[in-house]
Design a protein around this motif. Structure first.
Motif, short mmCIF file in Angstrom:
data_model
loop_
_atom_site.label_atom_id
_atom_site.label_comp_id
_atom_site.label_asym_id
_atom_site.label_seq_id
_atom_site.Cartn_x
_atom_site.Cartn_y
_atom_site.Cartn_z
N LYS A 176 0.93 -1.16 0.16
CA LYS A 176 -0.02 0.08 0.04
C LYS A 176 0.83 1.41 -0.17
O LYS A 176 0.70 2.17 -0.76
CB LYS A 176 -0.94 -0.06 1.35
N TYR A 177 1.99 1.44 0.83
CA TYR A 177 2.85 2.43 1.03
C TYR A 177 3.35 2.79 -0.69
O TYR A 177 3.50 3.93 -0.89
CB TYR A 177 3.80 2.18 1.83
N GLN A 178 3.46 1.64 -1.27
CA GLN A 178 4.30 1.89 -2.54
C GLN A 178 3.24 2.25 -3.86
O GLN A 178 3.55 2.80 -4.54
CB GLN A 178 5.27 0.73 -2.97
N ASN A 179 2.19 1.71 -3.39
CA ASN A 179 1.33 1.87 -4.91
C ASN A 179 0.07 2.74 -4.41
O ASN A 179 -0.65 3.01 -5.42
CB ASN A 179 0.52 0.37 -4.95
N THR A 180 -0.41 2.86 -3.36
CA THR A 180 -1.77 3.61 -3.05
C THR A 180 -1.53 4.58 -1.71
O THR A 180 -2.63 5.18 -1.35
CB THR A 180 -2.95 2.63 -2.44
N GLY A 181 -0.42 4.98 -1.45
CA GLY A 181 -0.19 5.90 -0.41
C GLY A 181 -0.66 5.54 0.76
O GLY A 181 -1.16 6.52 1.60
N MET A 182 -0.72 4.30 1.10
CA MET A 182 -1.29 3.59 2.28
C MET A 182 -3.01 3.73 2.29
O MET A 182 -3.41 3.07 3.22
CB MET A 182 -0.93 4.35 3.54
N MET A 183 -3.62 4.01 1.35
CA MET A 183 -4.98 3.89 1.26
C MET A 183 -5.35 2.35 0.78
O MET A 183 -4.71 1.84 0.16
CB MET A 183 -5.64 4.98 0.32
N GLU A 184 -6.67 2.39 1.34
CA GLU A 184 -7.09 0.98 0.58
C GLU A 184 -7.33 0.82 -0.60
O GLU A 184 -8.18 1.58 -1.35
CB GLU A 184 -8.57 0.65 1.54
N LEU A 279 -6.54 4.24 18.56
CA LEU A 279 -6.17 5.11 17.30
C LEU A 279 -5.92 3.99 16.12
O LEU A 279 -5.35 2.96 15.86
CB LEU A 279 -4.68 5.60 17.58
N GLY A 280 -6.42 4.37 14.78
CA GLY A 280 -6.52 3.64 13.81
C GLY A 280 -5.09 3.46 13.37
O GLY A 280 -4.29 4.09 13.51
N ASP A 281 -5.00 2.15 12.56
CA ASP A 281 -3.72 1.78 12.03
C ASP A 281 -3.09 2.98 11.23
O ASP A 281 -1.77 3.19 11.04
CB ASP A 281 -3.58 0.57 11.24
N LEU A 282 -3.66 3.46 10.42
CA LEU A 282 -3.23 4.71 9.43
C LEU A 282 -2.67 5.76 10.26
O LEU A 282 -1.85 6.40 9.72
CB LEU A 282 -4.45 5.08 8.60
N TYR A 283 -3.43 6.15 11.19
CA TYR A 283 -3.03 7.24 11.92
C TYR A 283 -1.99 7.01 12.90
O TYR A 283 -0.97 7.87 13.04
CB TYR A 283 -4.11 7.75 12.96
N VAL A 284 -1.55 5.69 13.23
CA VAL A 284 -0.44 5.31 14.12
C VAL A 284 0.52 5.32 12.99
O VAL A 284 1.73 5.74 13.19
CB VAL A 284 -0.74 3.65 14.54
N GLY A 285 0.56 4.69 11.97
CA GLY A 285 1.49 4.86 10.90
C GLY A 285 1.86 6.22 10.30
O GLY A 285 3.01 6.60 10.29
N ALA A 286 0.96 7.35 10.26
CA ALA A 286 1.28 8.72 9.92
C ALA A 286 2.02 9.34 10.92
O ALA A 286 2.78 9.95 10.60
CB ALA A 286 -0.09 9.28 9.60
N ARG A 307 -5.19 13.98 8.61
CA ARG A 307 -6.63 14.14 8.24
C ARG A 307 -6.52 13.36 6.81
O ARG A 307 -7.55 13.81 5.83
CB ARG A 307 -7.07 15.51 8.01
N GLY A 308 -5.82 12.64 6.42
CA GLY A 308 -5.65 11.94 5.12
C GLY A 308 -7.13 11.01 4.87
O GLY A 308 -7.50 10.96 3.63
N GLU A 309 -7.69 10.44 5.75
CA GLU A 309 -9.11 9.83 5.54
C GLU A 309 -9.93 10.91 5.28
O GLU A 309 -11.13 10.35 4.42
CB GLU A 309 -9.35 8.78 6.78
N GLN A 310 -10.10 11.96 6.02
CA GLN A 310 -11.28 12.95 5.53
C GLN A 310 -10.75 14.14 4.51
O GLN A 310 -11.64 14.28 3.87
CB GLN A 310 -11.52 13.73 6.88
N ASN A 311 -9.51 14.16 4.36
CA ASN A 311 -9.21 15.23 3.28
C ASN A 311 -8.04 14.48 2.44
O ASN A 311 -6.58 14.37 2.64
CB ASN A 311 -8.30 16.27 4.07
N PRO A 312 -8.41 14.36 1.24
CA PRO A 312 -7.48 13.61 0.25
C PRO A 312 -6.33 14.64 -0.19
O PRO A 312 -5.46 14.07 -0.77
CB PRO A 312 -8.32 13.27 -1.01
N ASP A 313 -6.41 15.67 0.02
CA ASP A 313 -5.41 16.72 -0.20
C ASP A 313 -4.02 16.41 0.78
O ASP A 313 -3.04 16.96 0.60
CB ASP A 313 -5.76 18.08 -0.20
N GLN A 314 -4.33 15.75 1.98
CA GLN A 314 -3.47 15.54 2.71
C GLN A 314 -2.86 13.92 2.63
O GLN A 314 -3.33 13.12 3.27
CB GLN A 314 -3.74 15.78 4.24
N PRO A 315 -1.90 13.86 1.71
CA PRO A 315 -1.55 12.22 1.59
C PRO A 315 -0.99 11.85 2.77
O PRO A 315 -0.13 12.45 3.69
CB PRO A 315 -0.50 12.39 0.46
#
Length: 320
Positions: A176-184, A279-286, A307-315
Motif C-alpha cells: 500500500k505504501y508503494q502503490n496507493t499511498g497507504m489507502m485501501e 487509534l486507527g492503524d493509518l493514524y499510528v503509521g502517519a 486528516r488523510g482519511e477525511q481530506n484527500p489533499d493531505q496524503p
C-alpha cells in the motif's frame, strides 16, 4: 475402487519396509519390525503411487493407518484449524459420504490438501471413502479452494514463510505504501494472495523487521503489522537508526529526555490507549512517519494530526 488391504504378518511388513527403505525413510529397515503393520503397508502403497501413479485419481477407503501415512506427507500445508477439525470429527462419527472432494498428493509426494479430514479420521477412529489424486503439480495448491476462506497468511504458510500471518499483513502495508499511498485499494487493484507472496519475495528483508514489529504487540503500544512494515521501510534509509528509534518507541528503553522524538511518539500512542480509544492503524503509521522525519531532519516534532482519511489533499507522509 482401489481396495487397500493391510497385511499384518511381521515378515510381510519387514519385507515391504526394507524393499522401499529409500523411499519411506533412511531408517525404514530399523523401525520396520516395531512399526504398526498398517502404517508401514500404507507408506508402501503411497510411495508406489507417488513414484509411478497408476491413475490420476482413485477412490480409496482411508483408515486411520492410511490417514497417518498421508499426514506424514503434510510438509507444506497451512496449520490445522481447531474448530474445523472438531466439525469434521463430528461428521466422521456420524458417517462420512463420498463427496467428490479430493485429497491431493503432489508429484513430489507432498500432501496439498485434506489434512482436516485425515486428522478427523484418526481422532474419531472412523474410516471414510475419498477420491485420492496423485501426480498433481506442486504449485497447484495456489489455485485450490480459492472460493473458501484461505487467506494470504495461509498461502504464506504453505510456502513455508516463518511468521506467515505477520509477514503477509506487513507485506500488504508495504504494498500500500508503494502503490496507493497507504489507502485501501479498489478491489480490482488489490493484489491477490499469490501476488502478495511474490511481492514479499521481492522484499524478503521484511522478515528481519519481525522482531521490531513484534515488540509493539508485546508491549501493547501499537499494531504489529504496520509497525513491522514501517520499520522495514525506515531501515532501508538506515537500519541502525531504525532499530534504535523503533525499540525506544516500543519499549521505552534508552529514552533519556521526554522531549526527544521517540519519547513524544511513544507518549502519544500510549495516551490513546489509556484514554480507552483505539487509534486507527493509518493514524499510528502517519504519526510514526511524521516523527521519524522530524528526527531525521533535526526538526521539532510536529503536532501529531493527520486528516488523510477525511481530506484527500493531505496524503500519507513519505519517509525521508
Amino acid at each position: 475402487m482401489h481396495t487397500f488391504v493391510e497385511q499384518s504378518h511381521p515378515e510381510f511388513v519387514r519385507a515391504l519396509a526394507v524393499q522401499t527403505a529409500d523411499r519411506i525413510s533412511p531408517n525404514a529397515a530399523d523401525f520396520a519390525a516395531d512399526a504398526d503393520p498398517g502404517l508401514v503397508a500404507a507408506r508402501v502403497y503411497l510411495n508406489e503411487m507417488i513414484a509411478d501413479p497408476q491413475h490420476r485419481a482413485v477412490v480409496l477407503t482411508v483408515e486411520p493407518a492410511m490417514a497417518r501415512a498421508l499426514l506424514e506427507l503434510n510438509t507444506s500445508n497451512r496449520p490445522a484449524s481447531g474448530p474445523t477439525l472438531k466439525k469434521y470429527e463430528a461428521r466422521m462419527r456420524r458417517g462420512w459420504k463420498l463427496t467428490g472432494e479430493t485429497i491431493i498428493v503432489s508429484r513430489k509426494g507432498v500432501l496439498l490438501n485434506g489434512q482436516h479430514r485425515l486428522r478427523a479420521c484418526i481422532s474419531s477412529g472412523r474410516s471414510f471413502e475419498v477420491f485420492l489424486a496423485f501426480g498433481i503439480d506442486d504449485d497447484a495448491f495456489a489455485y485450490m479452494d480459492i472460493g473458501k476462506t484461505r487467506g494470504a497468511a495461509d498461502i504464506f504458510s504453505i510456502y513455508g514463510v516463518p511468521n506467515a500471518a505477520a509477514m503477509s499483513a506487513a507485506s500488504l502495508w508495504v504494498w500500500k505504501y508503494q502503490n496507493t499511498g497507504m489507502m485501501e485499494p479498489a478491489s480490482w487493484l488489490k493484489p491477490t494472495h499469490d501476488q502478495l507472496y511474490e511481492f514479499f519475495k521481492e522484499h524478503h528483508g521484511l522478515q528481519k523487521s519481525y522482531t521490531a514489529g513484534h515488540r509493539f504487540a508485546d508491549n501493547k503500544v501499537a499494531p504489529q503489522a504496520i509497525m513491522t512494515a514501517l520499520h522495514y521501510l525506515c531501515s532501508k534509509v538506515s537500519r541502525t537508526i531504525a532499530d534504535d528509534f523503533f525499540e525506544k518507541v516500543a519499549t521505552g528503553i534508552g529514552l533519556k529526555k521526554a522531549a526527544e522524538p521517540a519519547a513524544k511518539l511513544r507518549k502519544r500512542l500510549l495516551d490513546d490507549k489509556i484514554g480507552g480509544r483505539r487509534l486507527g492503524d493509518l493514524y499510528v503509521g502517519a504519526y510514526t512517519v511524521m516523527v521519524w522525519n522530524a528526527m531525521r531532519q533535526n526538526n521539532p516534532v510536529p503536532l501529531m494530526r493527520w486528516r488523510g482519511e477525511q481530506n484527500p489533499d493531505q496524503p500519507f507522509p513519505r519517509i525521508v
